[in-house]
Motif scaffolding. Sequence first.
Motif, PDB file in Angstrom:
ATOM      1  N   GLU A 138     -11.664  -9.734  -0.591  1.00 28.00           N
ATOM      2  CA  GLU A 138     -10.344 -10.364  -0.570  1.00 28.00           C
ATOM      3  C   GLU A 138      -9.709 -10.345  -1.957  1.00 28.00           C
ATOM      4  O   GLU A 138      -8.504 -10.071  -2.108  1.00 28.00           O
ATOM      5  CB  GLU A 138     -10.458 -11.812  -0.081  1.00 28.00           C
ATOM      6  N   LEU A 139     -10.524 -10.643  -2.970  1.00 27.62           N
ATOM      7  CA  LEU A 139     -10.003 -10.684  -4.328  1.00 27.62           C
ATOM      8  C   LEU A 139      -9.511  -9.310  -4.775  1.00 27.62           C
ATOM      9  O   LEU A 139      -8.443  -9.203  -5.378  1.00 27.62           O
ATOM     10  CB  LEU A 139     -11.092 -11.189  -5.283  1.00 27.62           C
ATOM     11  N   GLU A 140     -10.286  -8.254  -4.494  1.00 30.49           N
ATOM     12  CA  GLU A 140      -9.881  -6.913  -4.888  1.00 30.49           C
ATOM     13  C   GLU A 140      -8.578  -6.511  -4.200  1.00 30.49           C
ATOM     14  O   GLU A 140      -7.701  -5.896  -4.813  1.00 30.49           O
ATOM     15  CB  GLU A 140     -10.984  -5.905  -4.566  1.00 30.49           C
ATOM     16  N   GLU A 141      -8.461  -6.865  -2.939  1.00 30.77           N
ATOM     17  CA  GLU A 141      -7.248  -6.539  -2.189  1.00 30.77           C
ATOM     18  C   GLU A 141      -6.030  -7.280  -2.762  1.00 30.77           C
ATOM     19  O   GLU A 141      -4.960  -6.691  -2.940  1.00 30.77           O
ATOM     20  CB  GLU A 141      -7.440  -6.907  -0.718  1.00 30.77           C
ATOM     21  N   ILE A 142      -6.219  -8.555  -3.068  1.00 31.11           N
ATOM     22  CA  ILE A 142      -5.114  -9.342  -3.605  1.00 31.11           C
ATOM     23  C   ILE A 142      -4.751  -8.863  -5.005  1.00 31.11           C
ATOM     24  O   ILE A 142      -3.565  -8.791  -5.373  1.00 31.11           O
ATOM     25  CB  ILE A 142      -5.483 -10.841  -3.623  1.00 31.11           C
ATOM     26  N   LYS A 143      -5.752  -8.496  -5.819  1.00 29.78           N
ATOM     27  CA  LYS A 143      -5.474  -8.000  -7.178  1.00 29.78           C
ATOM     28  C   LYS A 143      -4.636  -6.727  -7.128  1.00 29.78           C
ATOM     29  O   LYS A 143      -3.728  -6.549  -7.940  1.00 29.78           O
ATOM     30  CB  LYS A 143      -6.796  -7.737  -7.915  1.00 29.78           C
TER      31      LYS A 143
ATOM     32  N   VAL B 232      -8.467 -17.614  -4.077  1.00 23.80           N
ATOM     33  CA  VAL B 232      -9.707 -16.877  -3.795  1.00 23.80           C
ATOM     34  C   VAL B 232     -10.684 -17.039  -4.959  1.00 23.80           C
ATOM     35  O   VAL B 232     -11.896 -17.202  -4.757  1.00 23.80           O
ATOM     36  CB  VAL B 232      -9.409 -15.388  -3.529  1.00 23.80           C
ATOM     37  N   ARG B 233     -10.188 -16.997  -6.180  1.00 25.33           N
ATOM     38  CA  ARG B 233     -11.062 -17.191  -7.344  1.00 25.33           C
ATOM     39  C   ARG B 233     -11.709 -18.580  -7.307  1.00 25.33           C
ATOM     40  O   ARG B 233     -12.884 -18.746  -7.682  1.00 25.33           O
ATOM     41  CB  ARG B 233     -10.276 -16.994  -8.640  1.00 25.33           C
ATOM     42  N   TRP B 234     -10.918 -19.568  -6.863  1.00 31.34           N
ATOM     43  CA  TRP B 234     -11.457 -20.920  -6.743  1.00 31.34           C
ATOM     44  C   TRP B 234     -12.552 -20.984  -5.684  1.00 31.34           C
ATOM     45  O   TRP B 234     -13.579 -21.645  -5.869  1.00 31.34           O
ATOM     46  CB  TRP B 234     -10.315 -21.871  -6.390  1.00 31.34           C
ATOM     47  N   LYS B 235     -12.347 -20.264  -4.580  1.00 28.56           N
ATOM     48  CA  LYS B 235     -13.356 -20.216  -3.525  1.00 28.56           C
ATOM     49  C   LYS B 235     -14.653 -19.580  -4.035  1.00 28.56           C
ATOM     50  O   LYS B 235     -15.765 -20.044  -3.730  1.00 28.56           O
ATOM     51  CB  LYS B 235     -12.844 -19.415  -2.323  1.00 28.56           C
TER      52      LYS B 235
ATOM     53  N   ARG C 100      -2.581  -5.994  -4.752  1.00 30.57           N
ATOM     54  CA  ARG C 100      -1.234  -6.414  -4.342  1.00 30.57           C
ATOM     55  C   ARG C 100      -0.474  -7.033  -5.519  1.00 30.57           C
ATOM     56  O   ARG C 100       0.719  -6.764  -5.706  1.00 30.57           O
ATOM     57  CB  ARG C 100      -1.341  -7.411  -3.195  1.00 30.57           C
ATOM     58  N   VAL C 101      -1.149  -7.839  -6.316  1.00 25.85           N
ATOM     59  CA  VAL C 101      -0.511  -8.456  -7.485  1.00 25.85           C
ATOM     60  C   VAL C 101      -0.037  -7.377  -8.460  1.00 25.85           C
ATOM     61  O   VAL C 101       1.088  -7.431  -8.985  1.00 25.85           O
ATOM     62  CB  VAL C 101      -1.478  -9.427  -8.186  1.00 25.85           C
ATOM     63  N   GLU C 102      -0.868  -6.372  -8.716  1.00 24.62           N
ATOM     64  CA  GLU C 102      -0.506  -5.296  -9.638  1.00 24.62           C
ATOM     65  C   GLU C 102       0.690  -4.499  -9.121  1.00 24.62           C
ATOM     66  O   GLU C 102       1.598  -4.149  -9.888  1.00 24.62           O
ATOM     67  CB  GLU C 102      -1.696  -4.369  -9.854  1.00 24.62           C
ATOM     68  N   ASP C 103       0.683  -4.232  -7.808  1.00 20.28           N
ATOM     69  CA  ASP C 103       1.792  -3.490  -7.215  1.00 20.28           C
ATOM     70  C   ASP C 103       3.095  -4.284  -7.310  1.00 20.28           C
ATOM     71  O   ASP C 103       4.145  -3.745  -7.686  1.00 20.28           O
ATOM     72  CB  ASP C 103       1.478  -3.157  -5.757  1.00 20.28           C
ATOM     73  N   LEU C 104       3.025  -5.566  -6.983  1.00 17.88           N
ATOM     74  CA  LEU C 104       4.220  -6.408  -7.047  1.00 17.88           C
ATOM     75  C   LEU C 104       4.704  -6.571  -8.487  1.00 17.88           C
ATOM     76  O   LEU C 104       5.909  -6.603  -8.743  1.00 17.88           O
ATOM     77  CB  LEU C 104       3.932  -7.777  -6.425  1.00 17.88           C
ATOM     78  N   LYS C 105       3.761  -6.680  -9.430  1.00 19.41           N
ATOM     79  CA  LYS C 105       4.149  -6.804 -10.835  1.00 19.41           C
ATOM     80  C   LYS C 105       4.873  -5.548 -11.304  1.00 19.41           C
ATOM     81  O   LYS C 105       5.885  -5.622 -12.029  1.00 19.41           O
ATOM     82  CB  LYS C 105       2.897  -7.024 -11.686  1.00 19.41           C
ATOM     83  N   PHE C 106       4.400  -4.385 -10.890  1.00 20.80           N
ATOM     84  CA  PHE C 106       5.055  -3.134 -11.249  1.00 20.80           C
ATOM     85  C   PHE C 106       6.468  -3.083 -10.672  1.00 20.80           C
ATOM     86  O   PHE C 106       7.432  -2.757 -11.375  1.00 20.80           O
ATOM     87  CB  PHE C 106       4.232  -1.953 -10.733  1.00 20.80           C
ATOM     88  N   ARG C 107       6.603  -3.443  -9.388  1.00 24.02           N
ATOM     89  CA  ARG C 107       7.916  -3.434  -8.748  1.00 24.02           C
ATOM     90  C   ARG C 107       8.844  -4.462  -9.384  1.00 24.02           C
ATOM     91  O   ARG C 107      10.044  -4.210  -9.593  1.00 24.02           O
ATOM     92  CB  ARG C 107       7.775  -3.696  -7.248  1.00 24.02           C
TER      93      ARG C 107
END
Length: 282
Positions: A259-264, A228-231, A266-273
């Motif tokens: 899209e980027l905010e939503e994915i970020k 998404v950042r590339w887009k 998700r990344v933060e949540d997954l990183k915490f888990r």
Amino acid sequence: MCIRDRFRKGGRVLSWSHEEFPGVVWRVPNEAVPSLRDYDEFAVRHFERCFRVRDGKLVEVPAGIHRVEDEDRGPGGAIYWCLVEKVWELPFAVPRVKGLYTKDGVNIGFHGSVEFKITDPLSFLSSLVAERHAYSGDELKEWISERVASASRELVRRHDAEELHKREMGKARINAIITSSIFDELEIYGVEFLKIRIDGIVPPLKDILRWKKTREEYEEARSDEGEVRWKIERLNQSYAEGRLGAEEYRVLSGKYERELEEIKRRVEDLKFRLDMLEREIR
């Protein structure tokens, strides 16, 4: 009547009461029997091997009734009894604090039991027991656990944690490899290693699979974030070069930012888990 309670020639006959003092080795003097001065004789039964100290060395005494000599009572004097040919089964544990790491970085531990017997009591006493008053089951368990941990290190390092569970290596291959690895070492100590059984591995397979799945989801989310950042970068470049109108740029830019905010998130949540799971397995 126990031999040690009998009297002959005015003095007690000392023998090892296995019920009262369980273990592989019993040494006198000890806390319960601090001196040999109260005994004129000592007994050695047919299933025991016995040694007395002479000039700093262990000298075997055959089965039977023997006189306690002045050298036994003097400084440095001692009598050792050792059980031989009996098959010992001891539980052991290799905790995760021993630092066994798998190929994929999982800190594992395991527990089970081992079977062995003392075949050369002189080597066993000379190499391991030394000045101990006895060699208890707990001390042997600790010693065996150290040997198993040492023998397991290279084996564990060559395999992923999931492999060690799924391939049932704990019940087959681990047993064979560990047994062959430490057989020669234990033989030096007068110990014959018969078999090992692995009863459990930690962390459990379900935790490992959950960690791997979360790690894959995290890497996938990171990849999506990069895409998404590339887009967004390409969109900004196209707009700057005049290949994109303002309205189309506004619509696409808003879409990509959402899209980027939503994915970020998700990344933060997954990183915490993922961090939580890694703390459990590492």
